[in-house]
Every structure is written in C-alpha cells, then in structure tokens.
Write an enzyme that holds these catalytic residues in place. Sequence first.
Site, PDB file in Angstrom:
ATOM      1  N   SER A 185       0.825  -1.205   0.000  1.00 40.54           N
ATOM      2  CA  SER A 185       0.000   0.000   0.000  1.00 40.54           C
ATOM      3  C   SER A 185       0.860   1.256   0.000  1.00 40.54           C
ATOM      4  O   SER A 185       0.370   2.334  -0.318  1.00 40.54           O
ATOM      5  CB  SER A 185      -0.936   0.002   1.213  1.00 40.54           C
ATOM      6  OG  SER A 185      -0.197  -0.161   2.390  1.00 40.54           O
ATOM      7  N   HIS A 241      -3.404  -3.685  -5.466  1.00 37.77           N
ATOM      8  CA  HIS A 241      -3.638  -3.168  -4.110  1.00 37.77           C
ATOM      9  C   HIS A 241      -5.103  -3.315  -3.694  1.00 37.77           C
ATOM     10  O   HIS A 241      -5.971  -2.585  -4.159  1.00 37.77           O
ATOM     11  CB  HIS A 241      -3.202  -1.686  -4.048  1.00 37.77           C
ATOM     12  CG  HIS A 241      -3.373  -1.078  -2.691  1.00 37.77           C
ATOM     13  ND1 HIS A 241      -3.692   0.241  -2.501  1.00 37.77           N
ATOM     14  CD2 HIS A 241      -3.278  -1.620  -1.447  1.00 37.77           C
ATOM     15  CE1 HIS A 241      -3.777   0.484  -1.204  1.00 37.77           C
ATOM     16  NE2 HIS A 241      -3.541  -0.625  -0.547  1.00 37.77           N
ATOM     17  N   GLU A 260      -6.690  -1.518  -6.816  1.00 39.78           N
ATOM     18  CA  GLU A 260      -5.872  -0.665  -7.674  1.00 39.78           C
ATOM     19  C   GLU A 260      -4.872  -1.547  -8.417  1.00 39.78           C
ATOM     20  O   GLU A 260      -4.135  -2.313  -7.786  1.00 39.78           O
ATOM     21  CB  GLU A 260      -5.126   0.373  -6.826  1.00 39.78           C
ATOM     22  CG  GLU A 260      -6.064   1.354  -6.150  1.00 39.78           C
ATOM     23  CD  GLU A 260      -5.366   2.319  -5.207  1.00 39.78           C
ATOM     24  OE1 GLU A 260      -5.842   3.448  -5.085  1.00 39.78           O
ATOM     25  OE2 GLU A 260      -4.358   1.946  -4.576  1.00 39.78           O
ATOM     26  N   ASN A 272      -5.130   6.215  -1.275  1.00 41.48           N
ATOM     27  CA  ASN A 272      -4.406   6.797  -0.140  1.00 41.48           C
ATOM     28  C   ASN A 272      -3.881   8.196  -0.451  1.00 41.48           C
ATOM     29  O   ASN A 272      -3.568   8.961   0.453  1.00 41.48           O
ATOM     30  CB  ASN A 272      -3.257   5.885   0.306  1.00 41.48           C
ATOM     31  CG  ASN A 272      -3.802   4.701   1.090  1.00 41.48           C
ATOM     32  OD1 ASN A 272      -4.911   4.749   1.610  1.00 41.48           O
ATOM     33  ND2 ASN A 272      -3.027   3.628   1.155  1.00 41.48           N
TER      34      ASN A 272
END
Length: 506
Positions: free
Chosen positions: A121, A142, A154, A192
């Site tokens: 991540s 991800h 992702e 993120n």
Amino acid sequence: MQTTYNTVGVIGAGAMGRGIAQIAAQAGSTVRLYDTQAPAIAKARDELHAQWDRLAGKGRMDSQAVAACKSRLQAASALQELADCDLVVEAIVERLDVKKSLFSQLEEVVRPGCVLATNTSSLSVTAIAAGLKQPQRFAGYHFFNPVPLMKVVEVIAGLKTDPAVCAGLAEYARQMGHTPVQAQDTPGFIVNHAGRGYGTEALRIVSEGITDFATIDRILRDQAGFKLGPFELMDLTALDVSHPVMESIYQQYYDEPRYRPSVITAQRLAGGVVGRKVGEGFYRYVEGKAQIAPEPAAPQVAEMPPVWVSTRAARKSELYQLLKDLGAKIETGQSPSPTALTLVAPLGFDITTVAVVERLDPARTVGIDMLIDDAATKRRVIATNPATREDMRDAAHALLARDGKPVSVIRDSGGFVTQRVVATIVNIASDICQQRICSPADLETAVTLGLGYPLGPLAMGNRWGPTNILEVLFNMQTVYGDPRYRPSPWLRRRGAIGLSLMHEES
Ligand code: NAI
C-alpha cells in the site's frame, strides 16, 4: 469456472492474504497459500472454511460451492510449491528489502509466463521490481481491508510493467467480483493519495483554534454528507496506522505542502492516544461507544434585530429566501441600519476581511457558509470575527435555529469548515488528474469504493460548482499565503471556464 489465472499463489496468510485467497478461490481458481509461519496458514485455512460455512448458513453459497472452494484452497509448505502458478500475489510484511528478496527467490521458482503482483500500500511498485529479471510481468495489485467487502482494487503499472499484465489483472479482478482501477506508480496510488485532504485539513482547522474535533465531525457529516467525521475516522483507523501514512506520503512527495501532516496527530501518537482500539483517541470510548458532550442549545433572544445581507453574499437569493422562511425582518437598503445584524457569506475569505473590504461594522458582522445550498444540508454554520458582539452572534444563531436545524458557531477562518475540507479534497483530486495518475472516472470509482465518500471528489466539485471551489481556494491562498491552497492547474483551467470536472481533454 474459467478464470484468467487457473492457479494463483498467495504469499502471506495475514488479514490481506486470507481475503485475497478467499475471493480468488470463490472465482474458481486453485489457490496455493504460503506463509513463512506454518501456523498462520493453518489458521487462515480454518478461518476461511468457517467463513464459507457461514456464507452457506446465510444462504449466500450452496454446499457444492463451499466444498469446491474448500478443495481449491491448498496450503503450500514451501515456495517451490508455487511453481505451477499463473499468478502470485504477495501480501507479506511491508518492507522493501523483504519483498525484493521474496520476489527474486520467486522468479527462480515460477515459470516464465507467471504474473507477479504485490499488495503493497505504500512502497513503490517500480522499486520492488527493480533487479528482477522480468520486471515487465510485475505489477501492483492493491486490495483494501477487509478484502471481500471492499470491492475495489488498484492495478498499478510499474515503470517497466507490460500493459497486458495490468489488463489481465483487471479482468481477473472483475471475475472475483471487484472493480479494478488503473493507477500509475506514485506515492499512495489513488485512494491513499486522494484521502489526504479530509483528515489533514480538518487537523489544520483544529490547530488554528477555529473549533473543536466534535464540531468539525458534526459539520462534515451534516453539511457535506460524510458517513464519519474526520476525527471519528482517525479514531477508527487508529493513529499508529494513519499518522505514518500522512508522513510517508508527505515525504515521498518531497514535502508538498498539500499533504503536510499535523503535530496534533504526532503528539497523540507519541502519547498512545491512538483511537478506539485503546479506548481513547479524539473521543473517549466506554464499551466501544464514543462519549460526546451534547451540543449547546440555541440561545434565547428576546428581541431579534433586523437583518441586512451583503450584496456579495454567495447564493444571495437562496439566503434571502431562507431568512424570509425563518421570519427575519430583512433590510433592503444599500447599507445596514445602525441596529442591523449584518450577514456575509464569503467563499474562502474570512469574515474580518469581508467586513473591512465591504466597510461593514465588524461588531455586527456574522458569516454564514453558503457553499452548499441550505436545502441539501442538515446543519448551518456561522462564524464570528474577533470584534463580533455576543448579542449579534446569539441573534444570528437563534434566528438560523428557528426551524430546528442545528447551528454550529465557529471562529473566523478563511473558508468555513466545509469549504476548506471540500475544496482541499477537490484540489488534491484535481492534481491526481493533472499528474495523469489515473483517469477521472477511475478516481471517482476508487474514492467512492475505497474511502466511502458520499460522492467522488470530482462529482463533489461539480455539485458545489468548480468555479466556487476555485474561488474558495484562490481566496484562502490570499488569506493564508500558504501554497497548500494553490489550486491545481487542472482545476484552475476547468473552474475558470465553468466546466464539469469529469470532462476529459481529448
Ligand atoms: P499481516 O501482518 O496480517 O500478515 C502478514 C503475513 O505475512 C504474516 O502471516 C507473516 O507471517 C507473513 N510473512 C511475513 N514475511 C513473510 C515472508 N518473507 N514470506 C512469507 N510470508 C511472510 O499483514 P496484512 O495486514 O495482511 O498486510 C500484508 C500486506 O498487505 C502489507 O504489504 C500491507 O502493506 C498490505 N496491505 C495491508 C492492508 C491492511 O489494511 N492491513 C491494506 C492494503 C495493503
């Protein structure tokens, strides 16, 4: 069931590896689960068996499917047992050296066509692939926790990744019931990265003494429709997880001011006040429930002064209508009479600046946030300036609470809470588009599924007006002189011509 990858290796039998193994087996692949800790594999297998039995109990899977999933999930006691895999997904400890060493060993084991993927991540996919003999078959994949429920993944191309590898991973994600989004290998990828605006701007507001944690949470839930306020969310994720993410993304972007973390979370982390799991974070928890002090009641005002509204107020006609509906005595003169409560509704500017520029008596001037139309919100927010008289503040509060809608009173700030946080989210999202990290459509999908926002950031910007968002940022940049509010050129161009933020340049 025909899947893109018939045999899938999963390395790391922790929370993430277990979830990935579950959805891969459910999609019809044979799954070989490997971990350096043999008990972790046995535990993961037992938990997955129990999980499938539970799903069958609820009627969500039939007994044949459960038996098939159980037989497809196989423990691997050595890396060599992954030799026949078509895809291997790694979900081990988040350390670059350990991941690099694992993949170089794996390269010696698997056959040439096998796709290799990492669930990292926060590390660079390109950095993990560096040194591999075939970096073109390596990509980021991800997932989010808990994997079976968080339906987005992702797919990240490293510098040397073959686009066909990403296409295969995306197709396989769909077969597993997930929605793939394609991201360039950049810090935080999409979710993120896009998530940086919410908490950091809220922390910034607290650090300026504008208002307290609970008020910010209430405002963002009730005005902007977020399910959890930023401080509730940080309590849930826990600061030992979220503060390092804030620091890492800030550092990886070479101190980009938009992502600057806060000393508030650094302090709280140092003090162990990290969130719900330890019983204390921004809130105290008793039996898992946050202890929140009740909101102060609206003041009683014996004699309501007449109200004059600035000619430059945002959503002026809506504000007039609202005041009329609330039974206010509205003044329509060029300037306020000597007794009038003076209402201003700026975008991005602070109340003090507006009072000075419009030559209003600051003692009688109160601001109201009109970025979002009143009918779409469950709360009104007003702001005082340092000179505002208490009777004028109370009059504004009492008047705006007349129909029972809650009112929050905050101190003066460039942009109110919702303006600041929403504009920051839209600006960061715009910059993700500017950098071509992903398509605007994938950005929206990733954020709504990965962060649970009520709208994708671009849809949020469209809803409240790209021009308004741009105005908030321009004016906040003037008030604060802080480059963190510098509008992304992507937003600036679209805001300037009033274009939908979902519009893509050809
Ligand atoms: P975890 O700590 O629950 O599980 C990791 C497992 O990997 C452990 O069972 C450990 O024994 C095993 N392991 C460690 N080194 C190994 C090695 N060299 N070879 C084989 N097995 C090894 O961790 P979790 O939460 O499942 O995370 C795993 C990865 O997924 C990390 O890279 C993390 O950044 C990433 N990730 C985690 C998310 C989360 O919310 N927990 C979300 C998205 C990604």
